[in-house]
Design a protein around this motif. Structure first.
Motif, PDB file in Angstrom:
ATOM      1  N   LEU A 105       0.860  -1.177   0.000  1.00  0.00           N
ATOM      2  CA  LEU A 105       0.000   0.000   0.000  1.00  0.00           C
ATOM      3  C   LEU A 105       0.895   1.225   0.000  1.00  0.00           C
ATOM      4  O   LEU A 105       1.949   1.220   0.639  1.00  0.00           O
ATOM      5  N   ASP A 106       0.484   2.270  -0.696  1.00  0.00           N
ATOM      6  CA  ASP A 106       1.239   3.522  -0.652  1.00  0.00           C
ATOM      7  C   ASP A 106       0.565   4.461   0.336  1.00  0.00           C
ATOM      8  O   ASP A 106      -0.639   4.689   0.253  1.00  0.00           O
ATOM      9  N   ILE A 107       1.348   4.975   1.259  1.00  0.00           N
ATOM     10  CA  ILE A 107       0.782   5.917   2.225  1.00  0.00           C
ATOM     11  C   ILE A 107       1.430   7.280   2.015  1.00  0.00           C
ATOM     12  O   ILE A 107       2.474   7.397   1.377  1.00  0.00           O
ATOM     13  N   GLU A 108       0.774   8.320   2.572  1.00  0.00           N
ATOM     14  CA  GLU A 108       1.323   9.656   2.449  1.00  0.00           C
ATOM     15  C   GLU A 108       1.465  10.257   3.836  1.00  0.00           C
ATOM     16  O   GLU A 108       0.496  10.292   4.599  1.00  0.00           O
ATOM     17  N   VAL A 109       2.671  10.632   4.180  1.00  0.00           N
ATOM     18  CA  VAL A 109       2.888  11.294   5.468  1.00  0.00           C
ATOM     19  C   VAL A 109       3.716  12.553   5.207  1.00  0.00           C
ATOM     20  O   VAL A 109       4.762  12.467   4.553  1.00  0.00           O
ATOM     21  N   ASP A 110       3.236  13.690   5.679  1.00  0.00           N
ATOM     22  CA  ASP A 110       3.893  14.979   5.474  1.00  0.00           C
ATOM     23  C   ASP A 110       4.224  15.220   3.999  1.00  0.00           C
ATOM     24  O   ASP A 110       5.322  15.648   3.652  1.00  0.00           O
ATOM     25  N   GLY A 111       3.272  14.887   3.141  1.00  0.00           N
ATOM     26  CA  GLY A 111       3.451  15.150   1.722  1.00  0.00           C
ATOM     27  C   GLY A 111       4.367  14.171   1.005  1.00  0.00           C
ATOM     28  O   GLY A 111       4.579  14.285  -0.194  1.00  0.00           O
ATOM     29  N   LYS A 147       5.053   6.894   0.600  1.00  0.00           N
ATOM     30  CA  LYS A 147       5.927   5.794   0.987  1.00  0.00           C
ATOM     31  C   LYS A 147       5.205   4.475   0.760  1.00  0.00           C
ATOM     32  O   LYS A 147       4.010   4.371   1.006  1.00  0.00           O
ATOM     33  N   ARG A 148       5.931   3.492   0.270  1.00  0.00           N
ATOM     34  CA  ARG A 148       5.328   2.184  -0.008  1.00  0.00           C
ATOM     35  C   ARG A 148       5.545   1.242   1.178  1.00  0.00           C
ATOM     36  O   ARG A 148       6.673   1.055   1.624  1.00  0.00           O
ATOM     37  N   ILE A 149       4.447   0.693   1.691  1.00  0.00           N
ATOM     38  CA  ILE A 149       4.518  -0.264   2.794  1.00  0.00           C
ATOM     39  C   ILE A 149       4.182  -1.652   2.262  1.00  0.00           C
ATOM     40  O   ILE A 149       3.118  -1.863   1.682  1.00  0.00           O
ATOM     41  N   MET A 200       7.409   0.445   8.548  1.00  0.00           N
ATOM     42  CA  MET A 200       7.023   1.760   9.067  1.00  0.00           C
ATOM     43  C   MET A 200       8.070   2.261  10.057  1.00  0.00           C
ATOM     44  O   MET A 200       8.636   1.480  10.819  1.00  0.00           O
ATOM     45  N   ARG A 201       8.325   3.560  10.017  1.00  0.00           N
ATOM     46  CA  ARG A 201       9.421   4.126  10.799  1.00  0.00           C
ATOM     47  C   ARG A 201       8.965   5.220  11.766  1.00  0.00           C
ATOM     48  O   ARG A 201       9.783   5.913  12.336  1.00  0.00           O
ATOM     49  N   SER A 202       7.652   5.373  11.916  1.00  0.00           N
ATOM     50  CA  SER A 202       7.147   6.338  12.895  1.00  0.00           C
ATOM     51  C   SER A 202       5.706   5.979  13.232  1.00  0.00           C
ATOM     52  O   SER A 202       5.035   5.311  12.437  1.00  0.00           O
ATOM     53  N   PRO A 203       5.238   6.394  14.380  1.00  0.00           N
ATOM     54  CA  PRO A 203       3.828   6.146  14.714  1.00  0.00           C
ATOM     55  C   PRO A 203       2.894   6.735  13.659  1.00  0.00           C
ATOM     56  O   PRO A 203       1.872   6.128  13.344  1.00  0.00           O
ATOM     57  N   ASP A 204       3.252   7.879  13.091  1.00  0.00           N
ATOM     58  CA  ASP A 204       2.385   8.485  12.083  1.00  0.00           C
ATOM     59  C   ASP A 204       2.274   7.617  10.830  1.00  0.00           C
ATOM     60  O   ASP A 204       1.217   7.527  10.211  1.00  0.00           O
ATOM     61  N   GLU A 205       3.396   6.996  10.464  1.00  0.00           N
ATOM     62  CA  GLU A 205       3.337   6.088   9.309  1.00  0.00           C
ATOM     63  C   GLU A 205       2.440   4.903   9.620  1.00  0.00           C
ATOM     64  O   GLU A 205       1.674   4.431   8.763  1.00  0.00           O
ATOM     65  N   ALA A 206       2.532   4.426  10.860  1.00  0.00           N
ATOM     66  CA  ALA A 206       1.692   3.289  11.249  1.00  0.00           C
ATOM     67  C   ALA A 206       0.214   3.664  11.163  1.00  0.00           C
ATOM     68  O   ALA A 206      -0.608   2.919  10.631  1.00  0.00           O
ATOM     69  N   ILE A 207      -0.111   4.859  11.661  1.00  0.00           N
ATOM     70  CA  ILE A 207      -1.500   5.322  11.615  1.00  0.00           C
ATOM     71  C   ILE A 207      -1.954   5.490  10.163  1.00  0.00           C
ATOM     72  O   ILE A 207      -3.050   5.083   9.793  1.00  0.00           O
ATOM     73  N   ALA A 208      -1.094   6.067   9.349  1.00  0.00           N
ATOM     74  CA  ALA A 208      -1.461   6.305   7.948  1.00  0.00           C
ATOM     75  C   ALA A 208      -1.732   4.973   7.244  1.00  0.00           C
ATOM     76  O   ALA A 208      -2.705   4.834   6.489  1.00  0.00           O
ATOM     77  N   TYR A 209      -0.881   3.984   7.529  1.00  0.00           N
ATOM     78  CA  TYR A 209      -1.070   2.661   6.918  1.00  0.00           C
ATOM     79  C   TYR A 209      -2.398   2.045   7.372  1.00  0.00           C
ATOM     80  O   TYR A 209      -3.178   1.545   6.566  1.00  0.00           O
TER      81      TYR A 209
END
Lengths: 479, 485
Positions: free
Chosen positions: A105-111, A114-116, A161-170
């Protein structure tokens, strides 16, 4: 030392099939304990599982929507362990041949996009529930097996994932997708969408993962962030003190926002997986995959891109409108009847959302102002029958009563006044009563213009056609 | 001829002609159980009241002209079949007081035809055994010689036929559990192809090997009873959706020109001389009937027992996990805490043979041993299947002994489980290959003990082994001999 957090997520989604994965019992939530059971889901001697085909179909949907390859020869395996909520003493799951593999899945964090990676998705049955007896003086636990044998998909991500925000976005992305697919009701509190997080730390710049802890019992997006943040702190402290993180399962406590150890590695199970001899391999021919693909809805990412490219909506509008399949559908139905994309977007994101929020977060599917009513009202606005201001009044009335906009306009006498003669009389009156402001305007202070418009609108009780008012005011002031 | 001596098809004719009522037949059988079962111990539970109610219902059906082949016939069921409202123990203490809430498919099919269930038959605990000595309810005695075992695990099902305490019975066969006791008690026992009969409602021992089948007085009855229970069942994913032929209609096909294979690995040194003689006589008889004999090879035979004891025990270790004292069956009375309840319940509820196999199977599936044992056993299983398919490219049927010896004495092999396991060498490969086999009476030892003959067929080739067996039975009298009880 500075640490980099590494996060992998395991999500259990309960599928919204009518019946359980291996028997015909209902999956309805909240029924009388043990009322939705039969010899199969109770694990009675002699009972045998029979696979619910809809579960396979839903798994294929999930796999295709997350860019997985679909395994064409599927095997169910038994995961053996003893627990009172596990009737057979084993859980029927999948082991080395899960139905979906190698997705992302591709997520977007701070613009940033990132591919997870998604390692695998597999089908399995849920266990029952232990309920503490609510009887004074009785210390027993009770077993409710209504949930036993309900279908789950376990969706396992790569530790990408490398941050809690990435985890939430995913998680939000995944949540949005299963909801779009209509395979899960997405209810975190009732446990229909459960998440376990594998969290470890490594020194910044390192490529070798640290020892991970598995966090369980996290039933909201907020808690996931809390749990991971707490875990980062806890592990960093251990590492800073020269200690070692132990591999263990930790339970999140939503009251304290902390995690505590549940069981350590020394108690780790040997699940003795082996192929379940009661179930035959499930073969998924290409045709089945293609048939399922043909029924997939347009997914949020594609929809968002289309709204921008074809409807000309700003990115922000598109993002908000596709946040749920139902909202997007409401929007599209309205646009189909009133093809002015941006105007409709403004109304859906504005008045419609506001009214629903104020109405106890009512669901869009339950909105009293249907797309047809909203479109009719917008048409009245376009024709100049009502002004934008009156439209808001009409909207509120439609929301309350569900009446057609024409009817409301007629009943309440809200028709816009475009009769030049009537408006001219009001303009004259306003100019006559405010000589000072007229002087100012003629002296070059053109911002006073708004004041005159406001006065005329007030005099007309909002019904004057603003365009006509503008025209006349300009003519009289300049002339 | 007394009612208790009749076959299904003979009793059916008398019921149809209204010479006998089902109530009379059922009473006769219940009286016989009362008279002799104290010596044989074939029954764990006898159900006289229910049986007479069912018999009355059958008589009403017959009076209304609605008679099926099994209507009004008194039958017994191995206690591995779950029966609604009738205690089902599987020969184990852990299910001593278990009364199931539902009927399995085979039982439901018998009931639909109006068969009368007279009781539940003794067996090795969870079908684990070859002598019926592992039953919590005591060993079954062989009606031909009460000091001998009737074989196992369906020992009660076979002994009831020999003792004439049931007209026909159902058993299950995981490694020979129908055929070997049938052989030891001189009755007909058929193990159908895996998938031919539904396993729904059959307490699982080893799911990939278990199969339901009939034990009867003659081949015609076996054909009848198989026809009644066979067929696809949506409740059992492993049951196969192929048509069920009319097995009775095909019985008289004959063996002229039939190619019968003699696997050389089954005619070994050390075969009991009486067994060897019976096989030689059978071969001679088939030749005289126009069958063609050929030696064939099943090269992986020697690995069958080891393979079986890995796969069967692995599956059993998982199948028997559900007996935890939580929802049904025995629960240890004085356990403190969850783990102790699990451990004590199972320690008290299971007998030593069951515990031995659970441990063996748990070991075979354990991480670090799984590949060396379970996976390897599955590979060998494939080779054994291939052996049979290769042989069936050359011949139509295989003829072999059922057991290396006639029935042995109770207690004789208890001290040496491995010796006991090896006695199933001729029956186990058929289960591993998933194909069908039948045991038919083929003579007696010098000591007067029964000797059975095995005919092995292609997958779903039940009709062929039945007609081959029928040709033998027509020319011999072995099946008519009565046990001295």
């Amino acid at each position: 030392m500075k640490y980099q957090v590494v996060i992998g997520l395991e999500v259990h989604t309960q599928l919204t099939t009518n019946t359980k994965i291996f028997c015909g019992c209902s999956t309805r939530f909240g029924a009388e304990p043990n009322s939705q059971t039969c010899p199969v889901c109770l694990g009675f001697p002699g009972a045998l599982p029979v696979l619910n085909k809809q579960v396979v179909e839903n798994a294929i949907r999930a796999g295709l929507a997350t860019n997985c390859s679909i395994t064409q020869r599927n095997v169910f395996a038994r995961k053996n362990y003893f627990y009172p909520d596990l009737p057979k003493g084993y859980q029927i799951s999948q082991f080395d041949l899960p139905i979906c593999q190698h997705g992302h899945l591709d997520i977007e964090v701070d613009g940033e996009t990132k591919r997870i990676g998604i390692t695998r998705i597999h089908m399995e049955e849920d266990a029952g529930k232990l309920v503490h007896a609510d009887i004074p003086g009785v210390d027993d636990s009770c077993v409710d097996l209504n949930r036993a044998c309900t279908p789950l998909l376990e969706i396992v991500s790569e530790p990408d994932m490398r941050s809690p925000d990435e985890a939430i976005a995913y998680l939000k992305k995944l949540h949005q997708i299963v909801m779009y697919l209509g395979i899960c009701d997405g209810n975190l509190e009732e446990g229909s969408f459960r998440c376990d997080a594998n969290v470890s730390l490594m020194p910044v710049g390192s490529t070798v993962f640290g020892t991970r802890a598995e966090l369980k019992n996290i039933n909201s997006f907020k808690f996931i962030k809390q749990a991971i943040e707490y875990e980062i702190e806890r592990q960093a402290e251990i590492l800073d003190d020269g200690g070692k993180v132990i591999q263990e399962t930790r339970l999140f406590d939503p009251n304290t926002g902390t995690t505590r150890s549940m069981r350590g590695k020394e108690e780790a199970h040997d699940y003795r997986y082996f192929p379940d001899p009661d179930l035959v391999p499930v073969l998924i021919p290409d045709q089945w995959i293609e048939d399922v693909r043909a029924t997939l809805p347009e997914l949020p990412e594609a929809k968002r891109a289309r709204y921008v490219a074809e409807l000309g909506l700003p990115e922000y509008d598109a993002e908000v409108l596709v946040s749920s399949r139902e909202l997007a559908q409401y929007y599209e139905e309205t646009v189909a009847l009133f093809p002015q994309a941006k105007t409709v977007s403004n109304w859906v994101m504005g008045e419609v959302s506001r009214a629903l929020n104020e109405d106890n977060n009512r669901s869009i599917t339950d909105c009293p102002v249907t797309p047809a009513l909203l479109a009719d009202m917008l048409k009245l606005m376009e024709k100049g029958t009502i002004s934008g201001k009156i439209a808001k009044t009409v909207f509120d009335e439609m929301y309350k009563t569900g009446k057609a906009p024409e009817k409301i306009v007629e009943e309440k006498g809200l028709v816009q006044v475009s009769d030049t003669g009537a408006i001219e009389a009001m303009v004259d009156e306003v100019l006559k009563n405010n000589p000072a402001q007229v002087e100012q305007y003629r002296g070059g202070k053109e911002t006073v213009f708004g004041f005159f418009v406001g006065q005329v609108m007030r005099a007309s009780k909002g019904k004057a056609n603003p365009a006509v008012v503008n025209d006349l005011l300009l003519k009289k002031l300049k002339g | 001829m007394e009612i208790i001596d009749l076959t299904i098809h003979e009793l059916h004719e008398k019921l149809k002609a209204k010479e006998v009522s089902s109530v009379e037949a059922t009473r006769a059988m219940l009286d016989r159980i009362e008279a002799v079962d104290g010596q044989v111990n074939a029954y764990i539970t006898v159900t006289p009241e229910q049986a007479l109610v069912e018999a009355e219902a059958a008589d009403k059906r017959i009076a209304a002209g609605d008679i099926a082949p099994l209507t009004g016939i008194p039958v017994g069921l191995k206690d591995i079949f779950v029966t609604k409202g009738i205690r089902t123990t599987c020969g184990s203490r852990i299910l001593e007081n278990f009364v199931p809430p539902y009927d399995g498919t085979a039982v439901a099919k018998l009931k639909e035809q109006g068969a009368v269930i007279v009781g539940k038959l003794n067996q090795d605990e969870f079908a684990m055994g070859s002598s019926n000595e592992s039953s919590y309810f005591g060993p079954v005695k062989n009606p031909w010689n009460l000091e001998c075992t009737p074989g196992g695990s369906s020992g009660g099902s076979a002994a009831a036929i020999a003792a004439r305490t049931a007209t026909a019975t159902l058993g299950t066969d995981t490694g020979g559990s129908i055929r070997q006791p049938a052989s030891h008690c001189s009755c007909v026992g058929l193990k159908p192809t895996y998938g031919r009969v539904s396993r729904y409602g059959v307490i699982a021992y080893a799911s990939s090997l278990d199969q339901v089948g009939p034990l009867t007085r003659d081949v015609t009855d076996a054909a009848l009873l198989l026809g009644a229970i066979a067929g696809h069942d949506p409740k059992d994913s492993t049951s196969v959706n192929t048509t069920v032929p009319d097995y009775v209609a095909g019985l008289a096909t004959g063996v002229k020109g039939l190619k019968i294979g003699l696997p050389k690995q089954y005619f070994i040194e050390g075969l009991d001389p009486d067994v060897k003689r019976a096989m030689d006589e059978a071969i001679a008889l088939y030749k005289s009937l126009g069958a063609e004999m050929r030696e064939v090879s099943l090269p992986h035979t020697e690995y069958a027992v080891a393979t079986y004891y890995l796969i069967a025990t692995a599956e059993a270790s998982s199948n028997l996990a559900r007996y935890d004292g939580v929802r049904f069956g025995h629960r240890a009375a004085d356990a403190r805490g969850l783990k102790e309840m699990f451990a004590k319940t199972r320690a008290e509820g299971f007998g030593s043979e069951v515990k031995r196999r659970i441990m063996l199977g748990t070991y075979a599936l354990s991480s670090g041993y799984y590949d060396a044992y379970y996976v390897k056993a599955q590979k060998v299983r494939t080779l054994i299947m291939q052996d049979f398919l290769n042989a069936f490219n050359e011949v139509d049927v295989l003829l072999t002994p059922i057991a290396p010896t006639p029935p042995f004495k109770i207690g004789e092999k208890l001290a040496d489980p491995l010796q006991m396991y090896l006695s199933d060498i001729f029956t186990i490969p058929v289960n591993l290959a998933g194909t069908c086999g039948i045991s038919i009476p083929a003579g007696f030892s010098a000591a007067g003990l029964p000797i059975g003959l095995q005919l092995i067929g292609k997958p779903f080739g039940e009709a062929t082994i039945l007609s081959t067996a029928y040709a033998f039975e027509k020319e011999t009298q072995w099946h008519l001999k009565k046990a001295p009880l």
